[in-house]
Write a protein that holds these residues in place. Structure first.
Motif, PDB file in Angstrom:
ATOM      1  N   ALA A 325       0.825  -1.204   0.000  1.00 13.31           N
ATOM      2  CA  ALA A 325       0.000   0.000   0.000  1.00 13.31           C
ATOM      3  C   ALA A 325       0.858   1.252   0.000  1.00 13.31           C
ATOM      4  O   ALA A 325       1.889   1.319   0.674  1.00 13.31           O
ATOM      5  N   GLU A 326       0.385   2.256  -0.753  1.00 18.02           N
ATOM      6  CA  GLU A 326       1.049   3.561  -0.807  1.00 18.02           C
ATOM      7  C   GLU A 326      -0.020   4.638  -0.730  1.00 18.02           C
ATOM      8  O   GLU A 326      -0.906   4.703  -1.583  1.00 18.02           O
ATOM      9  N   ASN A 349      -3.850   7.159  -3.677  1.00 21.97           N
ATOM     10  CA  ASN A 349      -3.717   5.845  -3.044  1.00 21.97           C
ATOM     11  C   ASN A 349      -3.453   4.787  -4.114  1.00 21.97           C
ATOM     12  O   ASN A 349      -4.165   4.708  -5.112  1.00 21.97           O
ATOM     13  N   ALA A 350      -2.419   3.997  -3.894  1.00 18.61           N
ATOM     14  CA  ALA A 350      -2.116   2.858  -4.750  1.00 18.61           C
ATOM     15  C   ALA A 350      -1.938   1.641  -3.852  1.00 18.61           C
ATOM     16  O   ALA A 350      -1.338   1.730  -2.780  1.00 18.61           O
ATOM     17  N   GLN A 382      -4.917  -1.498  -7.451  1.00 20.68           N
ATOM     18  CA  GLN A 382      -5.824  -0.364  -7.336  1.00 20.68           C
ATOM     19  C   GLN A 382      -5.043   0.940  -7.411  1.00 20.68           C
ATOM     20  O   GLN A 382      -3.933   1.050  -6.882  1.00 20.68           O
ATOM     21  N   PHE A 383      -5.634   1.907  -8.071  1.00 16.19           N
ATOM     22  CA  PHE A 383      -5.055   3.241  -8.106  1.00 16.19           C
ATOM     23  C   PHE A 383      -6.199   4.241  -8.044  1.00 16.19           C
ATOM     24  O   PHE A 383      -7.171   4.141  -8.796  1.00 16.19           O
ATOM     25  N   SER A 384      -6.102   5.202  -7.112  1.00 20.55           N
ATOM     26  CA  SER A 384      -7.197   6.146  -6.904  1.00 20.55           C
ATOM     27  C   SER A 384      -6.643   7.540  -6.675  1.00 20.55           C
ATOM     28  O   SER A 384      -5.668   7.729  -5.931  1.00 20.55           O
ATOM     29  N   VAL A 385      -7.270   8.517  -7.351  1.00 17.73           N
ATOM     30  CA  VAL A 385      -6.953   9.934  -7.161  1.00 17.73           C
ATOM     31  C   VAL A 385      -8.249  10.635  -6.758  1.00 17.73           C
ATOM     32  O   VAL A 385      -9.288  10.444  -7.387  1.00 17.73           O
ATOM     33  N   ASN A 410     -10.717   6.254 -10.323  1.00 14.06           N
ATOM     34  CA  ASN A 410     -10.269   5.003  -9.719  1.00 14.06           C
ATOM     35  C   ASN A 410     -10.187   3.923 -10.787  1.00 14.06           C
ATOM     36  O   ASN A 410     -11.069   3.811 -11.647  1.00 14.06           O
ATOM     37  N   THR A 411      -9.122   3.134 -10.739  1.00 14.93           N
ATOM     38  CA  THR A 411      -9.000   2.002 -11.642  1.00 14.93           C
ATOM     39  C   THR A 411      -8.575   0.769 -10.852  1.00 14.93           C
ATOM     40  O   THR A 411      -7.690   0.845  -9.979  1.00 14.93           O
TER      41      THR A 411
END
Length: 887
Positions: A325-326, A349-350, A382-385, A410-411
């Protein structure tokens, strides 16, 4: 069920003993006045024993009265003190009489002296609707983040996923120095903000999210506010934690907090990187779609039909969450001028998560039986802005405009490998989300007792999904020999809404509430399911959907709260809805225009200072949801296909509940009980066709479903043990029907019961403990009965060897009653030791999963299946961490 009866007996005996003790206990009642015989409120009254130790405390009420109950038979000293008056010290002898009544007269200080007054800071202080908890009274140095502290505050409960509740009600938000960063997404703060700078935790009862409604609306909401030590204000401060695996596989954690809270600007920057399984965000959906003022358009979202993420084990994240997690979050609040405030949030968040499980499912409906085995491995990226801007402007003390804009991209990229009955399948799923939300709320308060709220909102969201699986297991369904399948789907949703709300607090205390609004939502859904046969695509006719849905809802709500006395309130209400709905599937269009009337009645009764009763009844009409109206099948998993109810309908529901509370937050004894009943004249059940390789399900309308649900909690503080006891008992019973594999109608009864206890000590010396146990009983009855009882017990021990050195040992035991003998029990232990070199530097050494358990097995049942699932666990690791605190 034998354990349930045994626990009930223990609770009854404990209650009798406690009540019996209270019946013979001593009490002190008094009133504080000045020399003019005027009652004085908010006067501090402290009770001390013969050893000059503080036993309890209170603040006088508006009429100057105070009461101390459940005192032991001995001689006490009372210290009565308030600003501007001479302090009084009285001796009260309870060895000769059990109930002492006194009157205290304070004299005014005749001269001002330059002196320093050092007052005792009570652990808990209560004034009006605010309860203040002194952090030093509840912290023992083992807490790292705010969440750790909240678990130790009486009356506050923190669930495994970080949800914070006061009693049975979730809090609205966690503020810092009166400002709110995250609204319902408060877990982002509670899981990351360090405890060190906190001075008090304020519990705000009867909380109003809109400041102009305070004192007008009848609110039962609760919120928390964190106040800081003086040296943490107006300066940059924070901390950095960094840890790495020692003599174990690669494990790491990095967490940083940077903060500044001045009058004109507040900053909270945080970052969290780890592969220890720790969830740094909670459910970020509460941050992205959070709304605390419940204006028009809340809970609106587009539809997603596919998800590959499996259910997870009922264990803490650091046992089963194989993550990377990042997180980076930049949060600021600017006071542009005395009337204008701007809040800006940026969130990145990634996360990469891996899931490993083996499962065995045994299906039986009385006629058909089969078994499935799965070996499941999945990776989800997961990647979210997320970005958010809130502008608040006060045109005057009685008029405020709030404008909020949010955007989220989000993807998710999911890839799974499944050995299904020894056949290998590979699934791939990509989901994108584009979400935009803007709203404006204008509040005007023409008089002190009247408020108008005008709100408007626009939401746009699109969620395309692309799914594929490389094997074909549906030969019996499609009568073809395809090699693979795929499905694309996309739901585009637009929403526009307006609402006007009026509140009027009458001179007699009655409250009139009226709101009028209009909501318009448009959905455009397309799903395409294809069989891949010899590099060509075949589209089965009954597995394609092309839909447009429009829903215009005009509504009006009216309620009138009759305040018969200061203690009793009766609230009748009625809701009117006019729906104008239109569903188009290909060239077929259907319309529906019902008018629905929903009446209700509620009451609140404060019987006395300690006893409170509340209840409600409502009759509600519900219409069919768009997500449940697809005319053809949609692929919802590699074995599952779902059909909608492609027509309009409405259902009537009856709901009633009753709640009782005994005690107050500052009392040693606090108890609450709740019971509810729900009945549906008609409802959606399911008609399923289940085979070993696929399942088809569709909704079907049946009659007469009911449910009873209940919960009771007890908090009691044992002074002689310095230990807090929590008891919990709750459950539900429901009756419903369904159809399976062309069966006759199946009558089903399900029962679930949860009960348990916790004991947490608060010693000042070397040793503290936190122990508890919780049982879960589940039962399904059809033409046969299946049931099981699971248990989780824990023993956490803390050893404080000095002010600088302490250690914690955490132990857990899981028991699953449905598993075979010899495989029912699972034991876990974790250990950490902390050394505070100084106020700025701390070292921590931790070992996770000491016994190095590699798998965990759980057991569950439904009305048609029994499941046994094995989860892979994070192996044992040791971690050395250093924390640095700076200003």
């Amino acid at each position: 069920m034998g354990r349930i009866k045994h626990l009930i007996k223990i609770v009854i005996v404990a209650a009798v003993l406690l009540l019996g003790k209270a019946a013979v206990a001593q009490s002190i009642q008094g009133v504080v006045k000045n020399q003019e015989a005027t009652a004085l409120d908010n006067v501090s009254v402290i009770v001390k024993n013969s050893d000059n130790k503080t036993i309890t405390y209170a603040f006088t009420k508006n009429n100057g009265s105070f009461t101390f109950e459940n005192l032991e038979k001995q001689i006490y000293t009372l210290q009565i003190n308030t600003l501007g008056y001479e302090k009084q010290i009285l001796t009260v002898d309870l060895t000769q009489e059990s109930n002492k009544k006194i009157e205290v007269v304070l004299t005014v200080k005749e001269e001002l002296l330059e002196e320093i007054i050092i007052e005792h800071v009570a652990p808990i202080r209560e004034k009006n609707d605010t309860i203040v908890f002194n952090v030093k009274a509840f912290a023992d140095g083992t807490e790292n983040v705010v969440e750790d502290l909240l678990k130790k505050i009486p009356g506050v409960q923190v669930s495994e996923n970080g949800t914070v509740k006061v009693g049975n009600q979730e809090i609205e938000k966690i503020m810092i120095e009166g400002d709110d960063f995250f609204e319902k997404g408060y877990k982002l703060l509670s899981k990351n903000m360090p405890v060190r700078p906190l001075k008090t935790v304020e519990l705000l009862k009867n909380y109003s999210n809109n400041k102009h409604l305070k004192g007008i609306e009848n609110s039962d909401k609760v919120a928390l506010n964190l106040t800081l030590e003086d040296d943490a204000k107006r300066e940059w401060f924070g901390n950095v934690d960094a840890g790495y695996g020692v003599v174990s596989e690669n494990r790491y954690t990095v967490r940083g907090n940077l903060m500044n809270f001045s009058k004109k600007s507040k900053y909270y920057f945080l970052t969290n990187l780890n592969n220890l399984g720790e969830d740094a965000t909670g459910d970020i959906g509460h941050l992205i779609r959070s709304s605390n003022d419940y204006v028009v358009g809340d809970n609106q979202s587009s539809n997603k039909y596919l998800s590959l993420a499996p259910s997870t084990a009922s264990l803490r994240d650091n046992r089963t969450n194989f993550n990377n997690a990042e997180l980076l979050s930049l949060n600021s609040i600017f006071t542009l001028n005395p009337n204008t405030k701007l809040k800006a949030i940026a969130f990145l968040n990634a996360n990469e998560q891996n899931y490993f499980r083996d499962s065995f499912d045994s299906f039986s409906d009385g006629n058909t039986q089969f078994e499935n085995t799965e070996n499941y491995k999945m990776r989800q990226k997961q990647f979210s802005v997320f970005g958010k801007l809130d502008l608040t402007h006060d045109f005057s003390k009685k008029a405020t405009l709030e404008v909020s804009t949010r955007y989220n991209y989000n993807t998710n990229k999911d890839a799974s490998n499944i050995d299904f009955n020894a056949e290998n399948l590979e699934e791939r799923l990509k989901t994108n989300t584009n979400y935009f939300d803007t709203k404006a709320v204008y509040t005007v308060k023409p008089t002190d007792k009247k408020v108008w709220i005008l709100a408007g909102r626009f939401i746009s969201e699109e969620t395309p999904q692309n799914y594929g699986v490389n094997q074909f297991v549906y030969q019996d369904l499609f009568n073809t020999n395809a090699q693979a399948v795929k499905q694309t789907s996309n739901d585009k949703m637009n929403f526009v809404g307006f609402e006007a709300k009026f509140l009027d607090r009458r001179p007699n205390g009655h409250l009139l509430e009226f709101n009028l609004g209009s909501e318009f939502r448009h959905d455009n859904l397309n799903t395409h399911f294809a069989l891949i046969e010899n590099n060509s695509e075949v589209f089965p006719e009954d597995f394609q959907n092309q839909m447009k849905f429009q829903n215009n809802n005009l509504y009006a709500n009216l309620s009138y709260a009759y305040q018969f006395s200061e203690a009793f309130r009766l609230v009748p209400n009625i809701k009117l809805n006019y729906f104008n709905q239109e569903l188009t599937s290909y060239n077929d269009t259907k319309k529906y225009n019902p008018i629905l009337i929903n009446p209700g009645l509620g009451f609140n009764w404060d019987i006395n200072r300690k006893n409170k009763l509340q209840g409600s009844y409502s009759f509600n009409w519900q219409t069919n949801d768009f997500m449940n109206m697809n005319p053809n099948y949609i692929h919802t998993g590699f074995r599952s296909f779902s059909l909608g109810y492609a027509d309009f309908t409405k259902f009537a529901n009856h709901n009633a509940n009753l709640g009782y509370t005994y005690g107050n937050w500052s009392d040693r004894f606090l108890a609450s009980a709740f019971v509810g009943y729900s009945f549906a004249d008609s409802y959606f059940s399911s008609k399923s066709d289940l085979t070993q390789n696929y399942s088809l399900s569709e909704p079907i309308v049946l009659n007469d479903r009911d449910m009873i649900f209940y919960n009771a909690t007890i908090d009691y503080y044992f002074k002689f043990m310095k230990t807090n006891l929590k008891l919990n008992f709750g459950g539900n019973t429901s009756h419903f029907q369904n159809y399976v594999n062309d069966s006759d109608i199946r009558n089903i009864t399900s029962n679930g019961i949860d009960y348990g206890f916790e004991l947490r000590s608060g010693f000042n010396g070397l040793f503290n403990y936190h122990v508890g146990s919780k049982w879960n009983y589940s039962e399904f009855k059809t033409n046969y009965k299946v049931d099981y009882t699971n248990n989780r017990s824990f023993v956490n021990l803390t050893f404080r060897f000095s002010k600088k050195l302490f250690a914690t040992l955490r132990n857990e035991r899981y028991y699953f009653g449905g598993l075979s003998e010899g495989k029912k029990d699972f034991y876990f232990s974790d250990f950490n030791i902390n050394y505070n070199m100084n106020d700025k530097i701390q070292f921590e050494f931790m070992v996770n999963n000491i016994f190095n358990n590699d798998t965990f097995t759980s057991y569950s049942i439904t009305d048609i299946s029994v499941s046994q699932t094995n989860y892979k666990l994070i192996s044992r690791y040791a971690l050395l961490k250093i924390s640095y605190r700076f200003k």
